[in-house]
Design an enzyme around this catalytic site. Structure first.
Site, mmCIF file in Angstrom:
data_model
loop_
_atom_site.group_PDB
_atom_site.id
_atom_site.type_symbol
_atom_site.label_atom_id
_atom_site.label_comp_id
_atom_site.label_asym_id
_atom_site.label_seq_id
_atom_site.Cartn_x
_atom_site.Cartn_y
_atom_site.Cartn_z
ATOM 1 N N ARG A 94 -3.307 17.434 -24.233
ATOM 2 C CA ARG A 94 -1.975 16.901 -23.936
ATOM 3 C C ARG A 94 -1.291 16.454 -25.230
ATOM 4 O O ARG A 94 -0.088 16.683 -25.420
ATOM 5 C CB ARG A 94 -2.067 15.721 -22.957
ATOM 6 C CG ARG A 94 -0.710 15.060 -22.729
ATOM 7 C CD ARG A 94 -0.758 13.910 -21.754
ATOM 8 N NE ARG A 94 0.546 13.253 -21.683
ATOM 9 C CZ ARG A 94 0.841 12.247 -20.851
ATOM 10 N NH1 ARG A 94 -0.065 11.796 -20.008
ATOM 11 N NH2 ARG A 94 2.045 11.708 -20.865
ATOM 12 N N ASP A 172 4.618 12.456 -7.037
ATOM 13 C CA ASP A 172 4.958 11.094 -6.624
ATOM 14 C C ASP A 172 6.185 10.530 -7.340
ATOM 15 O O ASP A 172 6.599 9.408 -7.074
ATOM 16 C CB ASP A 172 3.768 10.156 -6.845
ATOM 17 C CG ASP A 172 3.414 9.997 -8.324
ATOM 18 O OD1 ASP A 172 3.835 10.841 -9.139
ATOM 19 O OD2 ASP A 172 2.707 9.037 -8.662
ATOM 20 N N TYR A 264 13.157 12.814 -14.813
ATOM 21 C CA TYR A 264 12.739 13.869 -15.736
ATOM 22 C C TYR A 264 13.904 14.740 -16.198
ATOM 23 O O TYR A 264 13.764 15.472 -17.183
ATOM 24 C CB TYR A 264 11.664 14.750 -15.095
ATOM 25 C CG TYR A 264 10.283 14.145 -15.181
ATOM 26 C CD1 TYR A 264 9.429 14.461 -16.246
ATOM 27 C CD2 TYR A 264 9.826 13.256 -14.215
ATOM 28 C CE1 TYR A 264 8.167 13.910 -16.332
ATOM 29 C CE2 TYR A 264 8.565 12.696 -14.293
ATOM 30 C CZ TYR A 264 7.734 13.024 -15.351
ATOM 31 O OH TYR A 264 6.485 12.466 -15.440
ATOM 32 N N ARG A 284 3.332 10.171 -25.819
ATOM 33 C CA ARG A 284 2.833 9.591 -24.561
ATOM 34 C C ARG A 284 1.316 9.762 -24.430
ATOM 35 O O ARG A 284 0.624 8.876 -23.932
ATOM 36 C CB ARG A 284 3.529 10.251 -23.370
ATOM 37 C CG ARG A 284 4.939 9.752 -23.138
ATOM 38 C CD ARG A 284 4.957 8.285 -22.738
ATOM 39 N NE ARG A 284 4.275 8.052 -21.470
ATOM 40 C CZ ARG A 284 3.731 6.876 -21.109
ATOM 41 N NH1 ARG A 284 3.769 5.849 -21.929
ATOM 42 N NH2 ARG A 284 3.155 6.742 -19.931
#
Length: 450
Positions: A94, A172, A264, A284
Site C-alpha cells: 500500500r 462502508d 472520495y 496514509r
C-alpha cells in the site's frame, strides 16, 4: 431465529477487533453460533484471534465456538456467512501504491487513481481464489466482500461468477458519512433513509429522509455550509487525515451544491490539491502502520497478557455494524434498505447495464432488490462513464495481462489525465509489483530490451 456460523476471511486484519465489538453490539440482530477466523498469515492472525477470543468469552458467553485456522476446509465448511477483508501485498505494498504516483506529481491513494489500480490488480486473483475456495466447501454461504478497491474487485467477480447470486460487494464509506449526517440532525444513522447513486467511492447522496418521509437534505447542506463537517465514526473521528477529508466536503458542496458528495470525490475533483497536501514519507499507509496497526496490536497484547479486557478501551464502529445489519437483512429476509454494489441492469437508465453501481437496495433472503434511480444528468454521467471505463480496462488488463490496457486506464483516470505521466507511473508500479505481476513484469522487460 436461527443462529449463524460466521467466517471472517482476513482474520488478522486490524479491523477485526472492531468487527468483533460490532458483532457483540448487534448479537440480537444477527445471533451467532460460531465464529471462525481464517488467514494465510498464521502469526498475524493468532494475536488478533486470541485477543478476540478473550473479548468474546467475556461479552458473548452464549457463543458456542470461537476458532482460528489457516486451513480452508476448516474455515469454510458449514459457514452460513463469510465476511471477506483481504489485503494482497499488505501495508508494505500500500505504501508503494501511494508513494509512486506522488513521486510523479499525481494522487497517491490506496483505492483511487494509480494506487487503486495497483491494489486492484493485485487483489483480483486472490479474490477469485477465495470465492472458489468458499464455494468448494460452502456452496450456499453468503459472501459479503468489503475488500478494496471494491469497484475493481466487484467488476472482476461479476465476470468470473456471473451466476453466483450470493456474492455481495459492500463499502462502508456511505455509512461513515451518514453517521456525520445523523450527528448534525441529532439522530441515529439507522433513522435515515438515503437516496444515492454512483460507483464505489464515486457517488452522491441526492436526498436524505427520515423514516416518516421528512426530507432532511437542506438541513444537512445548511449545517455543513455554516458549521462545517467532521467525521463522527469512532474509527476515524480523531484521525487528522480523515478530518481534512471531511473538511473538503464543504469545498465540494460550495462548488457543486446540487448533491451531497462521497468524500472520495475529492481525489477526482481536486487532484492537484490532494497531491500538495500529501507527504511522500508519511502517506496514509505509513500513518496506519504507525497508528492503527500499532494501536490494535498493543491493545491485543494487553488483552492477552491480562486475559481480560479490564485495562483496555474497546469501541464499536460503523464499519462492522453496517456489515452485520446487511447480513441480518439477508439472513432473515428483513428487506431493509442499505447502499450496496450491484449490477446496473437499468437501475441508472442511461448507464451501461453491466456497470457495477452503488445504490440503495432492499436486502432480502433472495438477494438485493435495488431501487430505480432513473436517468442521471450529464455532469454525473460524464464523470461516471470515465471512471467506469477506467475500472473495466483494469479488469480487462488483468485477464489479458495487457500493458496497453493499463496504460489506457491510467490515461483516462481523472487523477492522471496525462499519457507521459501514466506511462512513467505504470512502469514504476510494474517494477514495484514484479513479485505479484510476474507475467506483466517479464513482458515489459522484454519490450524494453528488444
Amino acid at each position: 431465529m436461527k443462529k449463524q456460523n460466521l467466517t471472517i476471511t482476513g482474520g488478522g486484519s486490524t479491523y477485526t477487533i472492531g468487527m468483533i465489538m460490532s458483532l457483540i453490539e448487534e448479537k440480537k440482530t444477527f445471533p451467532l453460533r460460531s465464529i471462525t477466523f481464517y488467514d494465510t498469515d498464521a502469526g498475524r492472525q493468532e494475536k488478533i484471534a486470541r485477543a478476540s477470543e478473550i473479548i468474546l468469552k467475556e461479552k458473548y458467553p452464549e457463543l458456542e465456538t470461537v476458532s482460528w485456522t489457516t486451513d480452508k476446509k476448516e474455515a469454510y465448511e458449514g459457514a452460513d456467512f463469510v465476511f471477506v477483508q483481504i489485503r494482497t501485498g499488505g501495508l508494505k505494498m500500500r505504501e508503494q501504491d501511494e508513494q509512486i504516483p506522488l513521486r510523479h506529481g499525481r494522487v497517491g491513494q490506496e483505492t483511487c487513481g494509480p494506487g487503486g489500480m495497483a491494489y486492484g490488480f493485485r487483489s483480483i486473483g486472490d479474490m477469485i481464489d477465495v470465492v472458489n475456495d468458499i464455494r468448494h466447501y460452502a456452496p450456499e454461504a453468503w459472501i459479503l466482500n468489503y475488500t478494496n478497491p471494491a469497484a475493481i474487485v466487484a467488476e472482476a467477480l461479476r465476470r468470473e461468477f456471473p451466476e453466483d447470486n450470493k456474492i455481495l460487494n459492500i463499502c462502508d464509506m456511505p455509512a461513515a458519512i451518514m453517521v456525520s449526517y445523523a450527528k448534525i440532525l441529532g439522530r441515529e444513522i439507522w433513522d435515515l433513509v438515503p437516496e444515492y447513486f454512483g460507483l464505489n467511492h464515486f457517488g452522491w447522496f441526492t436526498d436524505i429522509y427520515d423514516k416518516e418521509g421528512n426530507r432532511l437534505t437542506d438541513d444537512i447542506k445548511r449545517a455543513i455550509t455554516e458549521d462545517g463537517f467532521i467525521p463522527e465514526d469512532s474509527e476515524i473521528v480523531n484521525d487528522p487525515s480523515w478530518i481534512k477529508t471531511f473538511k473538503q466536503v464543504e469545498t465540494m458542496l460550495s462548488h457543486f451544491p446540487e448533491y451531497l458528495p462521497n468524500t472520495y470525490l475529492q481525489y477526482y475533483l481536486y487532484p492537484s490539491d490532494m497531491v500538495e497536501k500529501e507527504e511522500i514519507d508519511n502517506t496514509r499507509a505509513r500513518q496506519v502502520i504507525n497508528g492503527r496497526e500499532k494501536r490494535v496490536h498493543t491493545l491485543s497484547e494487553q488483552i492477552i497478557e491480562d486475559n481480560s479486557t479490564e485495562n483496555v478501551e474497546l469501541e464499536v464502529d460503523i464499519h462492522g455494524c453496517y456489515m452485520i445489519r446487511v447480513a441480518a437483512s439477508l439472513a432473515y429476509n428483513r428487506g431493509e434498505t442499505y447502499i450496496v454494489i450491484v449490477e446496473n441492469n437499468g437501475i441508472i437508465s442511461n448507464m451501461p447495464s453491466d456497470a457495477m453501481v452503488e445504490v440503495p437496495a432492499a436486502l432480502t433472503s433472495r438477494g438485493p432488490k435495488p431501487f430505480a434511480v432513473g436517468e442521471i444528468k450529464t455532469f454525473y454521467k460524464g464523470l461516471m462513464e470515465g471512471q467506469l471505463a477506467f475500472e473495466k480496462l483494469v479488469v480487462d488488463a488483468w485477464y489479458e495481462q495487457s500493458y496497453d490496457k493499463l496504460m489506457q486506464a491510467l490515461t483516462l483516470n481523472r487523477t492522471v489525465v496525462d499519457a507521459p505521466a501514466a506511462k512513467a507511473i505504470l512502469d514504476d508500479l510494474i517494477e514495484a509489483n514484479k513479485d505479484f505481476w510476474p507475467e506483466l513484469y517479464r513482458s515489459r522487460q522484454e519490450a524494453v530490451t528488444s
